[in-house]
Scaffold this motif. Structure first.
Motif, PDB file in Angstrom:
ATOM      1  N   LEU A   5       0.830  -1.209   0.000  1.00 17.15           N
ATOM      2  CA  LEU A   5       0.000   0.000   0.000  1.00 17.15           C
ATOM      3  C   LEU A   5       0.863   1.257   0.000  1.00 17.15           C
ATOM      4  N   PHE A   6       1.893   1.248   0.844  1.00 15.53           N
ATOM      5  CA  PHE A   6       2.782   2.408   0.910  1.00 15.53           C
ATOM      6  C   PHE A   6       3.507   2.618  -0.419  1.00 15.53           C
ATOM      7  N   ALA A   7       3.996   1.534  -0.998  1.00 13.18           N
ATOM      8  CA  ALA A   7       4.706   1.630  -2.276  1.00 13.18           C
ATOM      9  C   ALA A   7       3.784   2.167  -3.369  1.00 13.18           C
ATOM     10  N   THR A   8       2.565   1.691  -3.393  1.00 10.51           N
ATOM     11  CA  THR A   8       1.589   2.160  -4.390  1.00 10.51           C
ATOM     12  C   THR A   8       1.308   3.647  -4.221  1.00 10.51           C
ATOM     13  N   LEU A   9       1.136   4.071  -2.980  1.00 13.11           N
ATOM     14  CA  LEU A   9       0.875   5.488  -2.703  1.00 13.11           C
ATOM     15  C   LEU A   9       2.033   6.357  -3.171  1.00 13.11           C
ATOM     16  N   ILE A  10       3.252   5.943  -2.878  1.00 11.17           N
ATOM     17  CA  ILE A  10       4.427   6.740  -3.250  1.00 11.17           C
ATOM     18  C   ILE A  10       4.590   6.784  -4.769  1.00 11.17           C
ATOM     19  N   ILE A  11       4.345   5.667  -5.432  1.00  9.26           N
ATOM     20  CA  ILE A  11       4.430   5.639  -6.892  1.00  9.26           C
ATOM     21  C   ILE A  11       3.396   6.580  -7.504  1.00  9.26           C
ATOM     22  N   LEU A  12       2.181   6.561  -6.958  1.00  5.92           N
ATOM     23  CA  LEU A  12       1.133   7.446  -7.472  1.00  5.92           C
ATOM     24  C   LEU A  12       1.471   8.912  -7.230  1.00  5.92           C
ATOM     25  N   LEU A  13       2.052   9.206  -6.082  1.00  2.00           N
ATOM     26  CA  LEU A  13       2.464  10.582  -5.797  1.00  2.00           C
ATOM     27  C   LEU A  13       3.565  11.025  -6.753  1.00  2.00           C
ATOM     28  N   ASN A  14       4.475  10.123  -7.071  1.00  2.00           N
ATOM     29  CA  ASN A  14       5.525  10.440  -8.036  1.00  2.00           C
ATOM     30  C   ASN A  14       4.915  10.706  -9.414  1.00  2.00           C
ATOM     31  N   GLY A  15       3.920   9.898  -9.784  1.00  4.53           N
ATOM     32  CA  GLY A  15       3.240  10.119 -11.056  1.00  4.53           C
ATOM     33  C   GLY A  15       2.521  11.450 -11.085  1.00  4.53           C
ATOM     34  N   LEU A  16       1.887  11.818  -9.989  1.00  2.00           N
ATOM     35  CA  LEU A  16       1.200  13.105  -9.905  1.00  2.00           C
ATOM     36  C   LEU A  16       2.189  14.250 -10.028  1.00  2.00           C
ATOM     37  N   PHE A  17       3.336  14.102  -9.365  1.00  2.00           N
ATOM     38  CA  PHE A  17       4.375  15.129  -9.451  1.00  2.00           C
ATOM     39  C   PHE A  17       4.857  15.282 -10.899  1.00  2.00           C
ATOM     40  N   GLY A  18       5.083  14.141 -11.561  1.00  2.00           N
ATOM     41  CA  GLY A  18       5.523  14.185 -12.953  1.00  2.00           C
ATOM     42  C   GLY A  18       4.493  14.844 -13.857  1.00  2.00           C
ATOM     43  N   TYR A  19       3.235  14.539 -13.615  1.00  2.00           N
ATOM     44  CA  TYR A  19       2.152  15.125 -14.423  1.00  2.00           C
ATOM     45  C   TYR A  19       2.076  16.635 -14.221  1.00  2.00           C
ATOM     46  N   LEU A  20       2.118  17.069 -12.964  1.00  2.00           N
ATOM     47  CA  LEU A  20       1.967  18.494 -12.662  1.00  2.00           C
ATOM     48  C   LEU A  20       3.161  19.320 -13.143  1.00  2.00           C
ATOM     49  N   THR A  21       4.342  18.718 -13.168  1.00  2.00           N
ATOM     50  CA  THR A  21       5.532  19.455 -13.593  1.00  2.00           C
ATOM     51  C   THR A  21       5.779  19.362 -15.096  1.00  2.00           C
ATOM     52  N   THR A 306       2.345  25.150 -33.556  1.00  2.00           N
ATOM     53  CA  THR A 306       1.023  25.595 -33.109  1.00  2.00           C
ATOM     54  C   THR A 306       0.647  24.837 -31.833  1.00  2.00           C
ATOM     55  N   GLY A 307      -0.203  25.438 -31.026  1.00  2.56           N
ATOM     56  CA  GLY A 307      -0.664  24.780 -29.813  1.00  2.56           C
ATOM     57  C   GLY A 307       0.323  24.891 -28.667  1.00  2.56           C
ATOM     58  N   LYS A 308       0.004  24.214 -27.573  1.00  4.88           N
ATOM     59  CA  LYS A 308       0.843  24.255 -26.384  1.00  4.88           C
ATOM     60  C   LYS A 308       2.037  23.309 -26.524  1.00  4.88           C
ATOM     61  N   VAL A 309       3.017  23.495 -25.650  1.00  5.40           N
ATOM     62  CA  VAL A 309       4.289  22.781 -25.773  1.00  5.40           C
ATOM     63  C   VAL A 309       4.620  22.062 -24.470  1.00  5.40           C
ATOM     64  N   TYR A 310       5.122  20.828 -24.581  1.00 11.17           N
ATOM     65  CA  TYR A 310       5.599  20.057 -23.432  1.00 11.17           C
ATOM     66  C   TYR A 310       7.117  20.169 -23.341  1.00 11.17           C
ATOM     67  N   GLU A 311       7.614  20.392 -22.137  1.00  8.34           N
ATOM     68  CA  GLU A 311       9.065  20.397 -21.952  1.00  8.34           C
ATOM     69  C   GLU A 311       9.630  18.987 -22.062  1.00  8.34           C
ATOM     70  N   ASN A 312       8.953  18.035 -21.458  1.00 11.56           N
ATOM     71  CA  ASN A 312       9.439  16.653 -21.466  1.00 11.56           C
ATOM     72  C   ASN A 312       8.296  15.735 -21.889  1.00 11.56           C
ATOM     73  N   VAL A 313       8.235  15.428 -23.164  1.00  8.56           N
ATOM     74  CA  VAL A 313       7.136  14.598 -23.662  1.00  8.56           C
ATOM     75  C   VAL A 313       7.285  13.140 -23.237  1.00  8.56           C
ATOM     76  N   LYS A 314       8.469  12.796 -22.726  1.00 11.98           N
ATOM     77  CA  LYS A 314       8.721  11.402 -22.332  1.00 11.98           C
ATOM     78  C   LYS A 314       8.534  11.163 -20.838  1.00 11.98           C
ATOM     79  N   TRP A 315       7.930  12.124 -20.140  1.00  7.46           N
ATOM     80  CA  TRP A 315       7.860  12.005 -18.691  1.00  7.46           C
ATOM     81  C   TRP A 315       7.091  10.756 -18.257  1.00  7.46           C
ATOM     82  N   PHE A 316       6.031  10.402 -18.983  1.00 15.20           N
ATOM     83  CA  PHE A 316       5.239   9.249 -18.570  1.00 15.20           C
ATOM     84  C   PHE A 316       6.029   7.954 -18.758  1.00 15.20           C
ATOM     85  N   ASP A 317       6.755   7.840 -19.847  1.00 10.39           N
ATOM     86  CA  ASP A 317       7.600   6.663 -20.057  1.00 10.39           C
ATOM     87  C   ASP A 317       8.650   6.547 -18.950  1.00 10.39           C
TER      88      ASP A 317
END
Length: 567
Positions: A5-21, A306-317
């Motif tokens: 449970l703790f590992a899952t929570l931390i992984i999800l928080l890391n994913g949220l951080f990556g998404y927001l940044t 055109t359109g918006k720009v991502y700094e790191n398009v590979k963040w999810f990978d």
């Protein structure tokens, strides 16, 4: 179950951080119809190099021009001979116009070949080639005298019907105003990133407008009404920061759109540099020199017009890979974590997740900015070093939390890893201090070791209920050398190199020709040089890494030997 449970929570928080940044960013008005007026075109791919006469095939050039036909109306070339002969015919196929260039360098035989091919192409494809440029930054490189250059310009003017120009940085036209009389149109390069006084990206378009009008005013006194082409202007997406000029994908996109707006408002004629990242330039100009393209070297779009720009398009990978490594580590340490308190388990997992995230990000960046087999070999060795360092640091962190004494072989190996890292870091710092114009700050070398030290320091402080992290190097890794004097010497050596880096960075600004001309007063110039240096975020980040290493070795060299439970 608790660990999962703790590992899952931390992984999800890391994913949220990556998404927001890595949210898409608004970088200005879209390029009209998503198409540039003109774009520099050098069709070299990985493993190809004009200096070594390794040229792309006609099929590869055809593929490139087909791709560019949707991105620009005109291309600017730099050479007319050898592998570049096929460009005009292929450009016609895709409806592209050309500003055709002839390369003028040290070798007179090659210049003659270039001139002949330029003239032939201009007269054979007048519907495609609309303007020609004889020489590119020849005076800046000191390869020909102004008198020789004028002879070549006059010859080409007498043999072609298209307008003829010479291209160089804008200051060269100011130093050699007689060139303005010789050309049919003035071609200047304005590259705010490379100015002796680097321009931040948000001020770059206004800087270009000012320089253009300055050149225009000078030209009007010599040859009124002569057209001006901004032959090169762009921004790098990767590489070292210079003063307040920061390379990034978002900044490259913002600069391009901001420049085009200024050009439209003032009716400037602009060519953007460049179509594709040039891997061969990395040997001459480092990471920053290879990354000015609209497309990467493997022909993937770096940013959209055109359109918006991502700094790191590979963040999810990167997030997925880091998460998989995290799961593997948790699986390996599950039994050792079972008897720990929830707080200690969370502390360990957070430490592991941070290391995994940095490890994957730095590995991906190192690989992306490696452009040949030798560079990739270096990247692989650094990645392997970081993997070893991460594994040893995680092992040590677990031992601290469970209260176990770390095996002597492990601590010796960890000590050796840090000595290797420090040696490489000092070498890179020396290069940065002596001549760092094209040298990137090598964070891939030290981020894992430094984050590891800080993490271990926080864990030891947490266990000992101390407010501040304990950064005693020997205590952190569990290493107990016979003498502590060696660590003090290492600490002072790191500090010496850090100070040298700051001095070297200040000196680089102080000796810039245009910087001296703009600020003749020594005190004012020194103040600005210090200001640019001490507000360079990449430089400050590197100095912070060196400071952590310095402090940890200095503390361990002055305290008494650590024994028993402290290890």
């Amino acid at each position: 179950m608790k660990i999962a449970l703790f590992a899952t929570l931390i992984i999800l928080l890391n994913g949220l951080f990556g998404y927001l940044t890595n949210m898409p960013q608004d970088v200005g008005l879209d390029v009209p119809n998503g198409k540039l007026n003109s774009l520099s075109f050098a069709p070299f791919r990985e493993g190809q190099n004009p200096i070594l006469e390794q040229f792309p095939t006609p099929e590869q050039i055809d593929e490139d021009l087909k791709l560019l036909a949707d991105k620009t109306h005109t291309i600017r070339t730099y050479s007319s001979s050898k592998g570049m002969k096929v460009i005009p015919e292929l450009a016609r196929k895709y409806g592209l116009k050309i500003i055709q260039g002839a390369w003028v360098g040290f070798v007179k035989k090659d210049i003659r070949t270039e001139i002949e091919e330029l003239v032939y192409a201009a007269n054979t494809y007048p519907d495609v080639i609309k303007r020609v440029v004889v020489g590119n930054e020849v005076l800046l490189r000191g390869e020909r005298t102004p008198e020789e250059l004028v002879e070549y310009i006059r010859e080409v003017k007498s043999r072609v019907k298209q307008p003829v120009s010479y291209a160089d940085v804008w200051s060269m036209y100011m130093q050699h105003p007689d060139l303005i009389k010789e050309v049919d149109f003035i071609t200047i390069h304005i590259l705010p990133y490379w100015e002796d006084e680097p321009i931040p990206v948000e001020k770059a378009p206004a800087h270009i407008e000012r320089i253009y009008k300055q050149v225009q005013k000078e030209a009007e006194t010599i040859s009124p009404g002569k057209p001006i082409l901004i032959g090169e202007s762009g921004w790098p997406s990767e590489g070292r920061q210079r003063g307040w000029a920061i390379p990034s994908v978002v900044n490259e996109a913002a600069f391009t759109r901001g420049l085009l707006k200024v050009a439209a408002d003032n009716q400037f004629d602009v060519n953007i540099v460049e179509a594709f990242n040039q891997s061969w330039k990395s040997e001459l100009e480092g990471v920053v020199g290879a990354n000015w393209g609209l497309f990467s070297v493997d022909r993937k779009e770096v940013f959209p017009l055109t359109g918006k720009v991502y700094e790191n398009v590979k963040w999810f990978d990167q997030f997925v890979v880091a998460s998989l490594i995290m799961v593997l580590v948790v699986f390996c340490y599950a039994k050792k974590l079972q008897n720990l308190s929830s707080t200690k388990v969370m502390t360990f997992l957070v430490f592991v997740q941070i290391l995994c995230a940095f490890l994957v990000f730095q590995a991906d960046k190192s690989w992306y900015t490696s452009y040949d087999d030798m560079q990739r070999l270096k990247a692989v060795l650094i990645i392997l070093l970081n993997i070893v360092a991460s594994g040893l640091l995680i092992y040590r962190a677990n031992n601290l939390l469970v209260g176990a004494v770390t095996n002597k072989n492990i601590t010796t190996a960890l000590n050796l890893v840090y000595l290797v890292v420090i040696t490489l870091a000092l070498y890179k710092t020396y290069l940065l201090a002596v001549d760092g114009r094209y040298v990137s700050f090598p964070f891939e070398l030290v981020v894992i070791p430094v984050v590891g030290l800080v993490g271990l320091g926080c864990i030891r402080s947490f266990i000992g209920q101390i407010a501040l992290p304990n950064l005693n190097f020997n205590g952190l890794i569990g290493y107990s050398p016979k003498y502590g004097q060696q660590n003090k010497q290492i600490a002072w050596l790191i500090l010496f190199y850090a100070v040298g880096l700051v001095i070297g960075e200040i000196r680089a600004f102080m000796v810039g020709r245009d910087f001296i001309e703009a600020y003749p007063d020594l005190g004012e110039r020194l103040g600005l040089a210090v200001k640019f240096t001490l507000t360079n975020c990449q430089l400050l980040g590197w100095l912070l890494c060196l400071a952590v290493l310095t402090l940890s070795f200095l503390v361990s060299g002055t305290l008494k030997q650590m024994h028993g439970r402290n290890l």
